[in-house]
Design an enzyme around this catalytic site. Structure first.
Site, short mmCIF file in Angstrom:
data_model
loop_
_atom_site.label_atom_id
_atom_site.label_comp_id
_atom_site.label_asym_id
_atom_site.label_seq_id
_atom_site.Cartn_x
_atom_site.Cartn_y
_atom_site.Cartn_z
N LYS A 13 13.99 -7.04 -0.16
CA LYS A 13 14.77 -6.23 -0.69
C LYS A 13 15.45 -4.92 0.11
O LYS A 13 16.45 -4.88 0.40
CB LYS A 13 14.42 -5.70 -2.11
CG LYS A 13 14.05 -6.88 -3.04
CD LYS A 13 13.35 -6.26 -4.46
CE LYS A 13 12.43 -5.16 -4.47
NZ LYS A 13 11.05 -6.05 -4.01
N ARG A 88 13.71 -2.58 -13.25
CA ARG A 88 12.42 -3.46 -12.96
C ARG A 88 11.63 -3.82 -14.52
O ARG A 88 10.89 -4.48 -14.74
CB ARG A 88 11.23 -2.67 -12.48
CG ARG A 88 11.21 -2.91 -11.17
CD ARG A 88 10.33 -1.81 -10.40
NE ARG A 88 9.65 -2.31 -9.31
CZ ARG A 88 9.57 -2.03 -8.12
NH1 ARG A 88 10.78 -1.40 -7.60
NH2 ARG A 88 8.96 -2.52 -7.30
N ARG A 127 2.77 -4.48 7.35
CA ARG A 127 4.01 -3.43 7.60
C ARG A 127 3.94 -2.13 7.73
O ARG A 127 2.86 -1.47 7.46
CB ARG A 127 4.75 -3.65 6.25
CG ARG A 127 5.92 -2.57 5.96
CD ARG A 127 6.88 -2.87 4.84
NE ARG A 127 6.12 -2.60 3.74
CZ ARG A 127 6.50 -2.82 2.39
NH1 ARG A 127 7.91 -3.38 2.23
NH2 ARG A 127 5.76 -2.62 1.54
N ARG A 160 1.93 3.94 7.43
CA ARG A 160 1.87 3.00 6.57
C ARG A 160 1.89 3.36 5.10
O ARG A 160 1.30 4.38 4.82
CB ARG A 160 0.69 1.97 6.69
CG ARG A 160 0.68 1.09 8.01
CD ARG A 160 -0.79 0.68 8.26
NE ARG A 160 -0.70 0.15 9.49
CZ ARG A 160 -0.28 -1.07 9.94
NH1 ARG A 160 -0.21 -1.98 9.03
NH2 ARG A 160 -0.59 -1.42 11.32
N ARG A 172 0.84 -5.14 -7.94
CA ARG A 172 2.30 -5.14 -7.80
C ARG A 172 2.87 -6.45 -8.22
O ARG A 172 4.11 -6.68 -8.91
CB ARG A 172 2.70 -4.67 -6.39
CG ARG A 172 2.77 -3.18 -6.61
CD ARG A 172 2.28 -2.59 -4.76
NE ARG A 172 3.80 -2.93 -4.14
CZ ARG A 172 3.70 -2.82 -2.84
NH1 ARG A 172 2.74 -2.32 -2.06
NH2 ARG A 172 4.98 -2.86 -2.08
P1 AP5 Z 1 10.74 -5.61 2.51
O1 AP5 Z 1 12.35 -5.47 3.05
O2 AP5 Z 1 10.10 -4.13 2.93
O3 AP5 Z 1 10.34 -5.75 1.03
P2 AP5 Z 1 10.84 -5.31 -0.16
O4 AP5 Z 1 11.15 -6.50 -1.19
O5 AP5 Z 1 11.59 -4.11 -0.09
O6 AP5 Z 1 9.32 -4.78 -0.62
P3 AP5 Z 1 8.46 -3.49 -1.22
O7 AP5 Z 1 7.20 -3.63 -1.07
O8 AP5 Z 1 9.40 -2.22 -0.39
O9 AP5 Z 1 9.05 -3.67 -2.53
P4 AP5 Z 1 8.48 -3.13 -3.92
O10 AP5 Z 1 9.43 -3.57 -4.93
O11 AP5 Z 1 6.84 -3.48 -4.16
O12 AP5 Z 1 8.05 -1.46 -3.42
P5 AP5 Z 1 9.12 -0.32 -3.91
O13 AP5 Z 1 9.15 0.61 -2.89
O14 AP5 Z 1 10.38 -0.84 -4.62
O15 AP5 Z 1 10.08 -6.59 3.43
C1 AP5 Z 1 8.64 -6.53 3.40
C2 AP5 Z 1 7.95 -7.05 5.00
O16 AP5 Z 1 8.66 -8.44 5.14
C3 AP5 Z 1 8.57 -6.30 6.12
O17 AP5 Z 1 7.71 -6.27 6.99
C4 AP5 Z 1 9.76 -7.22 6.45
O18 AP5 Z 1 10.23 -7.12 7.84
C5 AP5 Z 1 9.30 -8.61 6.35
N1 AP5 Z 1 10.38 -9.55 6.02
C6 AP5 Z 1 11.50 -9.01 5.02
N2 AP5 Z 1 12.19 -10.39 4.99
C7 AP5 Z 1 11.53 -11.32 5.63
C8 AP5 Z 1 12.04 -12.63 6.01
N3 AP5 Z 1 13.14 -13.03 5.30
N4 AP5 Z 1 11.27 -13.34 6.61
C9 AP5 Z 1 9.95 -12.77 7.29
N5 AP5 Z 1 9.59 -11.45 7.24
C10 AP5 Z 1 10.44 -10.63 6.29
O19 AP5 Z 1 8.33 0.22 -5.18
C11 AP5 Z 1 6.89 0.97 -4.86
C12 AP5 Z 1 6.16 1.33 -6.15
O20 AP5 Z 1 7.23 2.51 -6.73
C13 AP5 Z 1 6.06 0.40 -7.28
O21 AP5 Z 1 5.19 -0.29 -7.15
C14 AP5 Z 1 6.02 1.25 -8.82
O22 AP5 Z 1 5.00 1.61 -8.62
C15 AP5 Z 1 7.14 2.12 -8.28
N6 AP5 Z 1 8.67 1.94 -8.64
C16 AP5 Z 1 9.82 1.81 -7.81
N7 AP5 Z 1 10.71 1.31 -8.43
C17 AP5 Z 1 10.25 1.47 -9.63
C18 AP5 Z 1 11.07 1.22 -11.14
N8 AP5 Z 1 12.35 0.73 -10.93
N9 AP5 Z 1 10.46 1.17 -12.15
C19 AP5 Z 1 9.07 1.70 -12.12
N10 AP5 Z 1 8.38 1.87 -11.01
C20 AP5 Z 1 8.93 1.92 -9.80
#
Ligand code: AP5
Length: 216
Positions: A13, A88, A127, A160, A172
């Site tokens: 994402k 979410r 990552r 990290r 997660r």
């Molecule tokens: P990346 O693009 O970083 O993936 P992502 O989907 O953004 O993953 P996140 O881990 O950031 O998502 P998340 O939803 O767990 O975390 P968030 O910060 O929102 O890609 C990941 C890796 O894969 C990278 O190394 C990339 O290079 C690689 N990659 C990407 N595409 C690829 C491909 N096609 N092929 C190969 N490699 C690829 O949330 C974190 C925490 O915050 C949550 O757990 C929760 O506690 C809280 N939170 C955030 N939003 C909310 C909400 N709306 N409600 C409640 N809690 C929330």
């Protein structure tokens, strides 16, 4: 145009949102980034959020809804935004619908990035990012061209995320399947859901998303 990117942790994402910012000029609104900034600032919201984030659980709906509501009122969102990591839960999706309708805005597309859970732990635990400019790297898939030097800004500091460990990733993923995946039928029913294959390479995923946005 207002978009949502929906998918499990590690689906891509954030990666795709950053590319869309560059190619279609929308603003990326990542609740994860906003919450991490609040944690880093030591604000009251950050202190509350940190407990849930470190466990891999979701932060309270009321906190994230308030953050998004305030953010989409800022002038840079007038030309459109990409929601990355929000909504979410069903309560967040309903709050978003209300918020958009009160502001005379609409949701144009919700794009599901489909992936197999099996690849996600490897993507996430490998990552890391430049601590100065945020450029993303990966232990196996993308190391800096010169060891310990950021390709983008020349910085030497890398970081990290606290929640990028195998145990938290399991929590997660479980939160995604139980609380976020049920939003897919919600948006399918609204006729705004599109799907892309997140198992393809990053460029191909961007192509698929761009086609959906352009309606082709
Ligand atoms: P990346 O693009 O970083 O993936 P992502 O989907 O953004 O993953 P996140 O881990 O950031 O998502 P998340 O939803 O767990 O975390 P968030 O910060 O929102 O890609 C990941 C890796 O894969 C990278 O190394 C990339 O290079 C690689 N990659 C990407 N595409 C690829 C491909 N096609 N092929 C190969 N490699 C690829 O949330 C974190 C925490 O915050 C949550 O757990 C929760 O506690 C809280 N939170 C955030 N939003 C909310 C909400 N709306 N409600 C409640 N809690 C929330």
């Amino acid at each position: 145009m207002n978009l949502i990117l929906l998918g499990p942790p590690g689906a891509g994402k954030g990666t795709q949102a950053k590319r869309l910012v560059n190619c279609v000029g929308l603003v990326q609104l990542s609740t994860g980034d906003m919450l991490r900034a609040a944690v880093a600032n030591g604000s009251a919201v950050g202190l509350d959020a940190k407990v849930a984030m470190d466990r891999g659980a979701l932060v309270d709906d009321s906190i994230v809804v308030a953050i998004i509501e305030e953010r989409i009122d800022e002038p840079d969102c007038r030309n459109g935004f990409i929601l990355d990591g929000f909504p979410r839960t069903e309560a967040q999706a309903e709050a978003l619908d209300k918020m958009l309708s009160n502001k005379n805005l609409k949701l144009d597309k919700v794009i599901e990035i489909r992936t197999d859970d099996a690849v996600l732990t490897e993507r996430i635990t490998g990552r890391f990012a430049c601590a100065d400019c945020g450029e993303g790297y990966h232990d196996q898939f993308r190391q800096p061209l010169v060891k310990n030097v950021c390709d983008s800004c020349g910085g030497h500091n890398f970081s990290r995320r606290n929640d990028d460990n195998a145990e938290t990733v399991r929590a997660r993923l479980s939160a995604y399947h139980s609380q976020t995946a049920p939003l897919l039928p919600y948006y399918r029913q609204q006729g705004v859901l599109g799907e892309v294959d997140g198992m393809l390479g990053v460029d191909e995923v961007t192509d698929q998303i761009t086609k959906i946005i352009n309606g082709s």
